[in-house]
Scaffold this active site. Structure first.
Site, PDB file in Angstrom:
ATOM      1  N   MET B   1     -87.788 -45.052  19.036  1.00  0.00           N
ATOM      2  CA  MET B   1     -88.491 -46.290  18.677  1.00  0.00           C
ATOM      3  C   MET B   1     -89.829 -46.382  19.412  1.00  0.00           C
ATOM      4  SD  MET B   1     -85.860 -49.326  18.060  1.00  0.00           S
ATOM      5  CE  MET B   1     -85.193 -49.611  19.691  1.00  0.00           C
ATOM      6  N   CYS B   2     -89.800 -46.433  20.715  1.00  0.00           N
ATOM      7  CA  CYS B   2     -90.976 -46.638  21.571  1.00  0.00           C
ATOM      8  C   CYS B   2     -91.484 -48.079  21.476  1.00  0.00           C
ATOM      9  CB  CYS B   2     -92.134 -45.709  21.268  1.00  0.00           C
ATOM     10  SG  CYS B   2     -91.773 -43.977  21.607  1.00  0.00           S
ATOM     11  N   GLY B   3     -91.987 -48.572  22.587  1.00  0.00           N
ATOM     12  CA  GLY B   3     -92.593 -49.905  22.602  1.00  0.00           C
ATOM     13  C   GLY B   3     -94.024 -49.781  23.083  1.00  0.00           C
TER      14      GLY B   3
END
Lengths: 229, 298
Positions: B1-3
């Site tokens: 996902m990564c933010g």
């Protein structure tokens, strides 16, 4: 009115509490505060109650809703009212991606704009958007109605089945197998009802819309249509 | 996902709080990417000095006399501030090339994270909360910054594989998504003279932007070119010496929310990252359109 402070009691307790409410309850009005963009607010409710969500929500608010009327006084994150079965969800602000995806019934109303993939794979839900919708909306929509008072983005209704799409503004482009269709009296009647229930009858008249639907060329595989898939 | 998160301040009175605000946004995005975290922060560009941020896996040994050794090598004053595994070396701007070449001899194991008048980059493996604490991010001042919490997909969980990636002076980029044509592009960029530190797809995107700037495009044009040449899923947030930009690929699967007030422009993968910003309740909040470049400058 039952007030539930999400910041104090947490998501698990919220949803367990709402799941514990049944058809015979006297607690028919709920308010949820301190939402702060949290995920999965009021998911899987199955009771004829009114829920007001005061604030902006994260992913999947009001997913799988049955019977309840849920009103979000703010904007909704991705997947609002995903797979709704019945009841109604009102979003006073904007909605993010795939609002109302795979919904089988009920009514989803978005007072602001919805972004991409609104109503993707919808299967019977009615969606009324007061503003614009983004690209690839109603992709593979199977049944139900999508009403858009504003404009639609690219590839509206790509690989569409039997859903009806009504757009008042411009459509940037139509997806594969989606075509404009004539607006018959029964469609005007249907639209009038949807606009009224979608709290949009003061903003738009049924005659201002154009109808889009499936050309039904891609229902069954035909080698002559291979290029269109 | 990564933010990913980003904050571009318009109101100077918020500058002392930039690090604190960004660190809070970063930690909120932990569950999108708990593998590693990084932050790029811009500030103090007008002092005539250039900053080189370096990283070492053995900081005690490598940083012990690094400032003195560098000063001796280039014959000009050098200031150094050590923070955990990173050190920021400040020196006269015309000495950057000399310092780079001296560094490669003096400390061959030390990696250069960024070079620029305003930019400092801090990144490490571990939870964002721990990374923020380790570098004391909440005490940092600045004009704008970007941050990233990583869920590794295209390359290993290492410090160098963490974002942000900087491949040009005062430029950096963070990415949520994955690129499908990064190997081909990497070969092309190597042919044009770029050296790569990692197998990471995001480093290719950063290097692509640097290459386009080298060819004379401005950042907006470079990001527009990227829409044609970069294949895959991406939301990019980029920083320059005085600018802050956002672009999403034409499919725009990866989430993105922006907010703007008179005081700032903010970016978050989710609205949750923005909830503690001042005046967010009345901010203009919107989702950036696909294949559209957004950019702000001081």
């Amino acid at each position: 009115m039952q007030t539930f402070d999400l910041a104090a009691r947490g998501l698990r307790e919220l949803n367990q509490t709402l799941h514990g409410v049944n058809g015979n309850t006297n607690q028919t009005a709920w308010e949820i505060i301190n939402t702060r963009g949290s995920h999965a607010i009021a998911v899987g409710v199955d009771a004829p109650i009114d829920i007001t969500v005061n604030g902006t929500t994260g992913y999947y608010c009001a997913g799988m809703n049955k019977q309840a009327t849920i009103r979000v006084n703010g904007s909704a994150g991705p997947g609002v009212a995903e797979n709704m079965m019945s009841g109604a969800v009102f979003v006073e602000g904007d909605a993010s991606q795939y609002a109302g995806a795979t919904g089988r019934g009920g009514l989803l109303v978005i007072k602001g704009n919805a972004s991409s993939r609104c109503g993707i794979s919808m299967k019977g839900i009615d969606i009324v958007v007061h503003g614009n919708i983004g690209h690839m909306s109603a992709f593979m929509a199977q049944s139900g109605n999508l009403v858009v008072l504003g404009d639609a983005g690219d590839a509206l209704g790509d690989s569409l089945y039997e859903a009806r799409l009504f757009v008042r503004g411009n459509v940037k482009s139509l997806g594969a197998d989606c075509i404009e269709k004539e607006m018959r009296p029964e469609h005007l009647e249907l639209l009038e009802d949807l606009l009224r229930r979608g709290e949009a009858d003061a903003k738009a008249k049924p005659e201002e819309f154009r109808r889009y639907g499936s050309a039904r060329k891609l229902y069954n595989f035909n080698i002559d249509n291979a290029d269109a898939y | 996902m990564c933010g990913i998160v980003g904050l571009f301040l318009k109101d100077k009175s918020l500058e002392p709080k930039l690090g604190e605000m960004l660190a809070d946004m970063l930690v909120t995005m932990t569950d999108r990417g708990p593998d590693s975290a990084g932050i790029a922060i811009y500030g103090g560009a007008d002092d005539g000095l250039t900053k080189i941020t370096v990283q070492s896996s053995n900081p005690k040994k490598d940083f012990a006399t690094l400032d003195e050794d560098l000063k001796e090598a280039i014959g000009k004053p050098v200031a150094m501030m050590v923070k955990s595994t990173h050190a920021v070396i400040e020196l006269p701007t015309d000495q950057v090339d000399a310092a780079r070449s001296a560094l490669s001899h003096l400390r061959p194991d030390v990696k250069i994270m960024s070079v620029g008048d305003a930019l400092e980059i801090y990144k490490e493996v571990g939870l964002p909360k721990d990374v923020a604490h380790r570098f004391d991010l909440s005490k940092m001042k600045g004009t704008h910054g970007i941050g990233h919490t990583r869920m590794a997909t295209e390359s290993a969980v290492t410090t160098l594989g963490a974002h942000p990636f900087s491949t040009g002076p005062d430029q950096c980029l963070v990415h949520n998504g994955s690129l499908s044509n990064h190997n081909g592009l990497r070969r092309e960029l190597i042919r044009l003279g770029t050296t790569f530190e990692t197998q990471n797809d995001t480093e290719v995107a950063a290097a692509y932007v640097s290459q386009k700037l080298k060819e004379g495009q401005n950042l907006g044009e470079a990001l527009e070119s990227g829409l044609d040449d970069l294949d895959g899923f991406y939301t990019f947030v980029v920083g320059t010496k005085d600018g802050f930009g956002v672009v999403r690929d034409p499919i725009a699967c990866k989430p993105a929310v922006m907010a703007e007030t008179d005081q700032y422009v903010a970016f978050g993968s989710e609205y949750r990252a923005l909830v503690n910003l001042p005046g967010i309740e009345t901010a203009r909040v919107w989702e950036p359109e696909p294949a559209t470049v957004y950019f702000w400058n001081h």
